[in-house]
Design a protein around this motif. Structure first.
Motif, mmCIF file in Angstrom:
data_model
loop_
_atom_site.group_PDB
_atom_site.id
_atom_site.type_symbol
_atom_site.label_atom_id
_atom_site.label_comp_id
_atom_site.label_asym_id
_atom_site.label_seq_id
_atom_site.Cartn_x
_atom_site.Cartn_y
_atom_site.Cartn_z
ATOM 1 N N ILE A 1 -61.466 49.937 -31.649
ATOM 2 C CA ILE A 1 -59.828 51.253 -32.279
ATOM 3 C C ILE A 1 -59.115 51.098 -30.803
ATOM 4 O O ILE A 1 -58.093 49.995 -30.880
ATOM 5 N N GLU A 2 -59.716 50.730 -29.691
ATOM 6 C CA GLU A 2 -58.878 50.781 -28.168
ATOM 7 C C GLU A 2 -59.003 49.574 -27.992
ATOM 8 O O GLU A 2 -57.676 48.787 -27.932
ATOM 9 N N TYR A 3 -59.713 48.940 -28.610
ATOM 10 C CA TYR A 3 -59.514 47.208 -28.334
ATOM 11 C C TYR A 3 -59.021 45.920 -28.669
ATOM 12 O O TYR A 3 -57.987 45.316 -28.719
ATOM 13 N N MET A 4 -59.032 47.355 -29.494
ATOM 14 C CA MET A 4 -57.617 46.066 -31.108
ATOM 15 C C MET A 4 -56.374 46.493 -30.944
ATOM 16 O O MET A 4 -55.286 46.338 -31.609
ATOM 17 N N GLY A 5 -56.338 47.143 -29.955
ATOM 18 C CA GLY A 5 -54.716 47.760 -29.701
ATOM 19 C C GLY A 5 -54.017 48.532 -30.437
ATOM 20 O O GLY A 5 -52.980 48.614 -30.080
ATOM 21 N N GLU A 6 -54.976 49.787 -31.046
ATOM 22 C CA GLU A 6 -54.803 51.072 -32.320
ATOM 23 C C GLU A 6 -55.278 51.967 -31.485
ATOM 24 O O GLU A 6 -56.288 52.533 -30.646
ATOM 25 N N SER A 7 -55.124 53.522 -31.716
ATOM 26 C CA SER A 7 -55.048 54.397 -31.170
ATOM 27 C C SER A 7 -55.984 55.252 -31.931
ATOM 28 O O SER A 7 -56.222 55.749 -33.161
ATOM 29 N N VAL A 8 -57.812 55.861 -31.609
ATOM 30 C CA VAL A 8 -58.304 56.111 -32.108
ATOM 31 C C VAL A 8 -57.784 57.280 -32.196
ATOM 32 O O VAL A 8 -58.200 58.386 -34.117
ATOM 33 N N GLN A 9 -56.838 58.473 -32.355
ATOM 34 C CA GLN A 9 -56.659 59.208 -32.854
ATOM 35 C C GLN A 9 -55.816 58.812 -34.291
ATOM 36 O O GLN A 9 -55.074 60.106 -35.239
ATOM 37 N N GLU A 10 -55.329 58.261 -34.296
ATOM 38 C CA GLU A 10 -54.811 57.798 -35.337
ATOM 39 C C GLU A 10 -55.754 57.259 -37.274
ATOM 40 O O GLU A 10 -56.082 57.535 -38.108
ATOM 41 N N LEU A 11 -56.888 57.804 -36.388
ATOM 42 C CA LEU A 11 -58.252 57.537 -38.026
ATOM 43 C C LEU A 11 -59.480 58.631 -36.915
ATOM 44 O O LEU A 11 -59.563 59.298 -38.190
ATOM 45 N N VAL B 1 -56.045 50.067 -21.343
ATOM 46 C CA VAL B 1 -56.755 50.540 -22.272
ATOM 47 C C VAL B 1 -58.337 50.194 -22.590
ATOM 48 O O VAL B 1 -59.313 51.558 -22.373
ATOM 49 N N GLY B 2 -58.396 49.830 -20.750
ATOM 50 C CA GLY B 2 -60.077 49.467 -20.412
ATOM 51 C C GLY B 2 -60.194 51.613 -19.598
ATOM 52 O O GLY B 2 -61.736 51.430 -19.805
ATOM 53 N N GLN B 3 -59.562 51.334 -19.070
ATOM 54 C CA GLN B 3 -59.638 52.662 -18.952
ATOM 55 C C GLN B 3 -59.691 54.046 -19.854
ATOM 56 O O GLN B 3 -60.693 54.445 -18.927
ATOM 57 N N ARG B 4 -59.279 53.804 -20.927
ATOM 58 C CA ARG B 4 -60.015 54.732 -21.945
ATOM 59 C C ARG B 4 -60.652 54.337 -22.020
ATOM 60 O O ARG B 4 -61.501 55.236 -22.460
ATOM 61 N N MET B 5 -60.645 52.438 -22.240
ATOM 62 C CA MET B 5 -62.102 53.295 -23.077
ATOM 63 C C MET B 5 -63.223 53.616 -21.727
ATOM 64 O O MET B 5 -64.612 54.316 -22.502
ATOM 65 N N ASN C 1 -59.671 36.514 -31.332
ATOM 66 C CA ASN C 1 -60.094 36.328 -30.049
ATOM 67 C C ASN C 1 -61.161 37.872 -30.259
ATOM 68 O O ASN C 1 -62.206 36.969 -29.102
ATOM 69 N N LEU C 2 -61.433 38.072 -30.901
ATOM 70 C CA LEU C 2 -62.860 39.252 -30.328
ATOM 71 C C LEU C 2 -63.743 37.989 -31.281
ATOM 72 O O LEU C 2 -64.934 38.749 -30.463
ATOM 73 N N LYS C 3 -63.477 37.741 -32.386
ATOM 74 C CA LYS C 3 -63.878 37.124 -33.007
ATOM 75 C C LYS C 3 -64.997 35.654 -31.627
ATOM 76 O O LYS C 3 -66.272 35.657 -31.625
ATOM 77 N N ASN C 4 -64.231 34.921 -31.345
ATOM 78 C CA ASN C 4 -64.902 33.900 -30.545
ATOM 79 C C ASN C 4 -65.675 34.353 -29.114
ATOM 80 O O ASN C 4 -66.240 34.296 -28.954
ATOM 81 N N PRO D 1 -54.685 51.860 -43.924
ATOM 82 C CA PRO D 1 -53.396 52.420 -43.078
ATOM 83 C C PRO D 1 -52.003 51.099 -41.703
ATOM 84 O O PRO D 1 -53.490 50.240 -41.656
ATOM 85 N N PRO D 2 -51.033 51.508 -41.815
ATOM 86 C CA PRO D 2 -50.866 49.444 -41.189
ATOM 87 C C PRO D 2 -50.991 50.193 -39.617
ATOM 88 O O PRO D 2 -51.309 49.121 -38.698
ATOM 89 N N LYS D 3 -51.196 51.023 -39.634
ATOM 90 C CA LYS D 3 -51.352 51.265 -37.515
ATOM 91 C C LYS D 3 -53.190 51.666 -37.434
ATOM 92 O O LYS D 3 -53.343 51.551 -35.973
ATOM 93 N N LEU D 4 -54.040 51.264 -37.920
ATOM 94 C CA LEU D 4 -55.635 50.804 -38.501
ATOM 95 C C LEU D 4 -55.528 49.606 -39.278
ATOM 96 O O LEU D 4 -57.125 49.240 -39.515
ATOM 97 N N ALA D 5 -54.810 48.448 -39.812
ATOM 98 C CA ALA D 5 -55.172 47.411 -40.345
ATOM 99 C C ALA D 5 -55.777 46.416 -39.245
ATOM 100 O O ALA D 5 -56.840 45.884 -40.319
ATOM 101 N N LYS D 6 -55.789 46.437 -37.921
ATOM 102 C CA LYS D 6 -56.827 45.594 -37.331
ATOM 103 C C LYS D 6 -57.974 46.178 -37.113
ATOM 104 O O LYS D 6 -59.406 45.200 -37.097
ATOM 105 N N THR D 7 -58.145 47.277 -37.247
ATOM 106 C CA THR D 7 -59.339 47.824 -37.463
ATOM 107 C C THR D 7 -60.707 47.685 -38.991
ATOM 108 O O THR D 7 -61.449 47.462 -38.640
ATOM 109 N N PHE D 8 -59.564 47.848 -39.506
ATOM 110 C CA PHE D 8 -59.879 47.519 -40.918
ATOM 111 C C PHE D 8 -60.642 45.988 -41.298
ATOM 112 O O PHE D 8 -61.158 46.687 -41.846
#
Length: 574
Positions: free
Chosen positions: A460-470, A429-433, A567-570, A537-544
């Motif tokens: 989007i990547e940090y939340m474990g989801e794919s940018v291409q889905e959005l 994930v870090g490499q993609r970011m 974890n992100l908020k903390n 969208p189910p595959k982007l629920a964490k981002t939303f």
């Protein structure tokens, strides 16, 4: 005669002496009086000087606890507070980067409740203040398409508006049924006179010997008033919200604390659950549309079960399904909708469109909630809704807060911390970011829009989801071809380069084209999920979820957030 003359002479001598003595005594008295006056004047001046100095010392530093929506912050005035409420509000707007009109309320210690601030002399050090968003009297119309505006640049917007020209103004929308989000600290209402007297005596007795108040009539009145107050914020309060109300109740009235309960108010939570259900039944009999839609009579054939397909706010909508405005019917609002289709031909279309869109809000909600219309059909019936200005206004009607200004200000606020987190992320994930962050490394003076773009893609990547889905990126591809390729996708943002264009696709239908940039498209897409009552969208629920909870500040008392968001908020707050 000689004796009489002698007596006369003697008397004159004594009178002369007496007069001299009287004048001497008078002079002494006046002199002493003047000295005493002078001394008193000096003492008064000294006391006055001391008072002024003490007052100046008191004004040197005043601290306030500030409640802004769902956040609690602190502000310190080192040199005293402004004398007028208007100047006081200006300082608050500047300190907390608030662009909308606001009012201030202060918590009165005597009544333990919030009151509107009318004079800064009412304030004391360490008081609690609450920011209240005030619907603006006017809003700005859209700007020409040829000019690209950065929504964070307020001055560029102001330059395009002429105060003297009425064509640039839009009438403020009509007030919806609910005007406030669920409060951070729930304000316990004032009960009936008898109940308040019983509570006052009960509190005194409880503080004296710990005896709780157990009057059934008092409890009945309290539950009725609390259910009514809770309905003014939401028709379907959840467990955390009921717990917050019960906790606020026993804090204000300790005599209502339940002995033996693990938190002192669990019984109140359960009682509120049933009382709110009973209160909904009463309002349902009066035809409240938000409740009537869930009756078996109004459900579709396959859903005629009490607990199946309940239509209620799931993303913290404030005005989820409001009633029609006073005096309006389905037929009259349908006529207004038809007038909307020809409103663009009039010279005063901006004011007219916004006014009619506000009047027909309840009508649109019945269609998107009750009928679950397809996006293409809905766009055909309400074409003006699919415009950035009206998306923002529809979100304000639904949630009482501005969308784009809130979204972008919170995104900008957390961007430095986001970039720090993204840079330290390891693994795949870090490499993609890092492949996205390289754009900011190459251009240290990147624009605000570019930083927002990179931050959202990495988020989007940090939340474990794919940018291409959005987001779908294209290069040297016509917009028509992009629309054809995305026809099968349920929700997508497309970004084209050469020619440059950004748009939004929902259910295969291009709902918005010519958006200024990708961050604005994300914000408007989020707004459309509320305007069209769409699920994330189910595959982007964490981002939303981040968009909703962090960027807009909605839904803080819903059941436990996902672990990713926690974890992100903390990490953002450390």
């Amino acid at each position: 005669m000689s004796t009489l003359q002698t007596l006369k002479t003697f008397i004159n001598q004594r009178l002369s002496v007496a007069v001299d003595e009287i004048f001497g005594l008078l002079e002494t008295t006046v002199s002493n009086y003047e000295e005493e006056m002078s001394r008193q004047r000096r003492l008064l001046e000294a006391e006055r000087s001391e008072f002024v100095n003490n007052k100046a010392d008191m004004q040197q530093a005043m601290r306030f606890r500030v409640i802004i929506d769902h956040d609690i912050k602190k502000i310190t005035f080192q040199d005293g507070i402004p004398s007028s409420v208007e100047d006081f509000i200006k300082v608050f707007k500047q300190a907390f980067s608030i662009t909308t009109d606001i009012g201030l309320q202060y918590k009165d210690a005597d009544f333990d409740d919030f009151f509107t601030l009318t004079s800064t002399s009412d304030l004391k050090d360490k008081d609690t203040l609450k920011v209240v968003h005030v619907p603006p009297g006017i809003i700005m119309t859209t700007v020409p398409q040829e000019r690209n505006l950065d929504t964070s640049d307020v001055s560029s917007v102001c330059d395009l508006v002429s105060v003297d020209s009425p064509d640039n103004l839009i009438l403020s929308p009509s007030v919806p049924e609910r005007q406030n989000l669920w409060p951070v600290i729930f304000p316990i209402p004032i009960f009936s006179y008898n109940t308040e007297m019983a509570l006052r005596q009960g509190n005194e007795k409880f503080l004296k010997d710990g005896t709780p108040l157990t009057s059934p009539s008092v409890k009945s009145d309290i539950l009725e008033r609390l259910a009514e107050a809770m309905f003014s914020y939401t028709a379907y309060p959840n467990d955390p919200q009921r717990a917050a109300v019960a906790q606020a109740l026993i804090e204000k009235h300790p005599c209502l604390r339940e002995p033996g309960s693990f938190n002192g108010c669990y019984g109140w939570q359960q009682s509120l659950k049933y009382k709110c259900a009973n209160y909904r039944c009463k309002l349902k009999a009066h035809g409240n549309p938000e409740l009537l839609i869930n009756t078996l009579k109004h459900k579709q054939e396959g859903d005629k079960k009490p607990a199946k397909n309940i239509k209620k706010p799931r993303k913290s909508e404030v005005n989820y399904l409001p009633p029609h405005p006073a005096g309006e019917t389905d037929d009259s609002l349908e006529n207004v909708r038809l007038e909307l289709m020809t409103a663009s031909k009039t010279t005063d279309s901006g004011k007219m469109i916004n006014d009619m869109m506000s009047r027909t809000y309840s009508c649109r909600r019945r269609e998107v909630v009750g009928q679950s219309m397809q996006v293409a059909d809905f766009k055909e019936r309400w074409p003006f809704l699919f415009h950035p200005l009206q998306i923002n206004e529809e979100f304000r009607r639904c949630n009482t807060i501005p969308l784009e200004s809130t979204f972008m200000s919170q995104l900008d606020r957390y961007t430095p911390k986001f970039l720090e987190l993204f840079s330290s992320k390891g693994g795949a994930v870090g490499q993609r970011m890092k492949s996205v962050l390289i754009e900011l490394i190459k251009d240290p003076h990147a624009s605000v829009v570019k930083k927002r773009d990179v931050t959202l893609r990495c988020l989007i990547e940090y939340m474990g989801e794919s940018v291409q889905e959005l987001i779908s990126d294209y290069y040297r591809t016509t917009q028509d071809k992009v629309h054809e390729e995305l026809k099968t996708h349920s929700m997508r943002i497309y970004v084209c380069q050469q020619p440059d264009t950004v748009g939004i696709i929902i259910e295969g239908t291009p709902v918005l084209t010519g958006v200024d940039n990708m961050p604005q498209a994300c914000c408007l897409l989020f707004g459309l999920t509320y305007a069209l009552n769409l699920d994330y969208p189910p595959k982007l629920a964490k981002t939303f979820e981040v968009f909703q909870r962090l960027f807009v500040g909605l839904d803080t008392l819903q059941p436990k957030p996902t672990s990713k968001y926690i974890n992100l908020k903390n990490k953002l707050l450390t």
